[in-house]
Scaffold this active site. Sequence first.
Site, mmCIF file in Angstrom:
data_model
loop_
_atom_site.group_PDB
_atom_site.id
_atom_site.type_symbol
_atom_site.label_atom_id
_atom_site.label_comp_id
_atom_site.label_asym_id
_atom_site.label_seq_id
_atom_site.Cartn_x
_atom_site.Cartn_y
_atom_site.Cartn_z
ATOM 1 N N ASP A 52 35.141 37.793 34.681
ATOM 2 C CA ASP A 52 36.237 37.833 33.720
ATOM 3 C C ASP A 52 36.273 36.609 32.813
ATOM 4 O O ASP A 52 37.036 36.583 31.842
ATOM 5 C CB ASP A 52 37.583 37.937 34.457
ATOM 6 C CG ASP A 52 37.683 39.186 35.307
ATOM 7 O OD1 ASP A 52 37.324 40.262 34.796
ATOM 8 O OD2 ASP A 52 38.095 39.089 36.473
ATOM 9 N N ASP A 57 42.181 43.290 34.665
ATOM 10 C CA ASP A 57 41.202 43.661 35.670
ATOM 11 C C ASP A 57 41.918 44.466 36.759
ATOM 12 O O ASP A 57 43.119 44.283 36.982
ATOM 13 C CB ASP A 57 40.564 42.388 36.248
ATOM 14 C CG ASP A 57 39.517 42.699 37.295
ATOM 15 O OD1 ASP A 57 38.738 43.637 37.072
ATOM 16 O OD2 ASP A 57 39.475 42.008 38.322
ATOM 17 N N ASP A 94 40.303 37.575 37.707
ATOM 18 C CA ASP A 94 40.196 36.600 38.792
ATOM 19 C C ASP A 94 38.754 36.214 39.114
ATOM 20 O O ASP A 94 38.526 35.278 39.865
ATOM 21 C CB ASP A 94 40.858 37.144 40.063
ATOM 22 C CG ASP A 94 40.231 38.453 40.529
ATOM 23 O OD1 ASP A 94 39.407 39.022 39.776
ATOM 24 O OD2 ASP A 94 40.561 38.916 41.637
#
Length: 761
Positions: free
Chosen positions: A454, A201, A450
Amino acid sequence: MMLEHGDLSSTSESDIDEEAGGKEKEEAQQNKPARKRGYPILACDHSAITGESLAVDRYMGGMIYYTTGCKRGKAYAIVQTSAKTSFVGRTASMVQAAKGAGHFEIVMDNIGTSLLILVMAWILAAWIGGFFRHLPIASPRQQTLLHYTLTLLIIGVPVGLPVVTTTTMAVGAAYLAKKKAIVQKLTAIESLAGVDILCSDKTGTLTANKLSIRDPYVAEGVDIDWLFAVAALASSHNIDSLDPIDKVTVLTLRSYPRAREILRRGWTTEKFTPFDPVSKRIVSVVVCDGIRYTCTKGAPKAVLQLTECSKETADHYKSKAQEFAHRGFRSLGVAVQKEGEPWTLLGMLPMFDPPREDTAHTIREAQNLGISVKMLTGDALAIAKETCKMLALGTKVYNSDKLIHGGLSGVMASDLVEKADGFAEVFPEHKYQVVQMLQGRGHLTAMTGDGVNDAPSLKKADCGIAVEGASEAAQSAADIVFLEPGLSTIIDSIKMARQIFQRMKAYIQYRIALCLHLEIYLVTSMIIINESIRVELVVFLALFADLATVAVAYDNASFELRPVEWQLPKIWFISVLLGVLLALGTWIVRGSMFLPSGGIIQNWGSIQEVLFLEVALTENWLIFVTRGMETWPSVQLVGAILGVDILATIFCLFGWFSNQTMPTDPATSFVETENGWTDIVTVVRVWGYSLGVSIVIALVYFMLNKFKWLENLGRSKRDKGDLKIENILGHLSRLTVEYDQPGQPKGRFFLATSKEEEDVE
């Protein structure tokens, strides 16, 4: 599209549920740019879904997702769907569906099953040989087939295999905890060692998730300190709930002391107008030294329309705004109007979420370890490309529209994901799909993130990593949780994981060779000379082997510079060869005792105890061969091996568990001692002989690892999948069969996912 529900006000964080009615309509709308009607009436916080750090504009008729908060504006919305059919509901379904046997469990099951089949084959051979030897199945006075069966089961079923591998990973997890990486699933360590693609990410992982102002554009003749002072004056003064843009504007003043001096002149605010979606500006009326100033900042185009600057200045301003947009910056125009004077264009502030200081170095380290890094972000394509440029990740970044319903299927879709450096404007199902497609191509994939968005991909990945500050949903779905910000911890974790893998591979090679050693010797000795090693001594051999090698968890180990892999054909080839060499070494000792001189025995001793000592020494020392020569063995491993060797020597000297008559056929001329004791000279000879056998085996092992064909034996090519099957499935997904029934309109058959898969998607 229809808004979902509720009265949204600028002072509330109302949660609103989502989405467009009808699955086909909804999917089509998710993958096409929404038609913008008029001006944006809402700004919604999508950080929980996409990870975007800034609020996203929502237009009339636009989609608003459940769990997103309204940061600005007011509107009415209509609820179209809820529960598991909502966006967040489908995300939760993907988390629950992402399960299955882990990679390590599959490998261990494979090895355990193979060893079990192998020992059953040797037991069958022993029974066939026993029938020719006229051995009884059971008898209290002599060696029987049940004794041989029990002996082979003790050595052939590796009961210590899960103990040692689990201990090795547990000790490794303790090491990783010192590096601020908490392992929630032990088998994730093995998966991390073999990872060859890392999907990360962007916001909060590769970047600091803190907006910063880059080098601003300052209009000709304008003081940069005055520019920042005006930008600060046109910011909210509510410190408790500062907008991210206002916050970064104020914090940037740290780098401009003269701007702070300007602000200390006693400014008072008469009127403050927050961001207006119609004017797209923030306006503040302030007074200093009796002079009234109107300060504004906002969309570059809206600010430019206020001023009456020259055409050259306007063209240069527009080109700068376009340049910043192409580079992925969010720009703010700044202007001021002094009382009685026209508006003055001061400049433009480009804002960007910068990468962490250690991110570029971490990515280089990962690439040096043979790991490809792909960025998955909810931010715009231009921002994603700019971030990739700054991190030297490559610029092959695509919009998420390419992933779902992008017209690609089969090999083309998998190739796109495999070759891409990243994807922008992704949602949870996009990340999930990327991981799934990479796994379908045979890649071991790690995913870092995080946010709640996700969680599905973290659960689906071979090794899910939740970075520092991750949400509870991300932490619960992840296998490893980092307690320090950024990705720097991942390099130490990968190196440590590969060292742990090296220890486990060394032990598995060692354990397979041990099983084959005794299976070959015991069955052949029973068939040839009708002799075996006592069951009690075999039990101690198994205990010594497993107890001593538990210390391999604390051994010093090297790590490979490429992703590791369970090359089972190579492991079995080497282990079988080592087992055969060990069995030959034991047969040489036993065969020498048929010589008139007694062979290896100097004066007096016990055949059982001499064989026991030779087997124990050569098997224990084998771990020093399979662990490799790159590092010195640890004190713990050397101490454990030395301890069991001394104990085995005491067994031999004092004849423990050897007081059993076991005549051989043909009979040997050597006469054993009645009490089973063995003289010290014979023990020294056995030690010297065992050392020679270990040296020969070490040389053979060293030469084997020099062969190129053996180095890559069993290593799969992870960059290619089953291309024919992918193409067939891709064509079938577009196949439609038309059928006709009398008296009814024509219908069509087409391939579709099952109800369960549809819910997951």
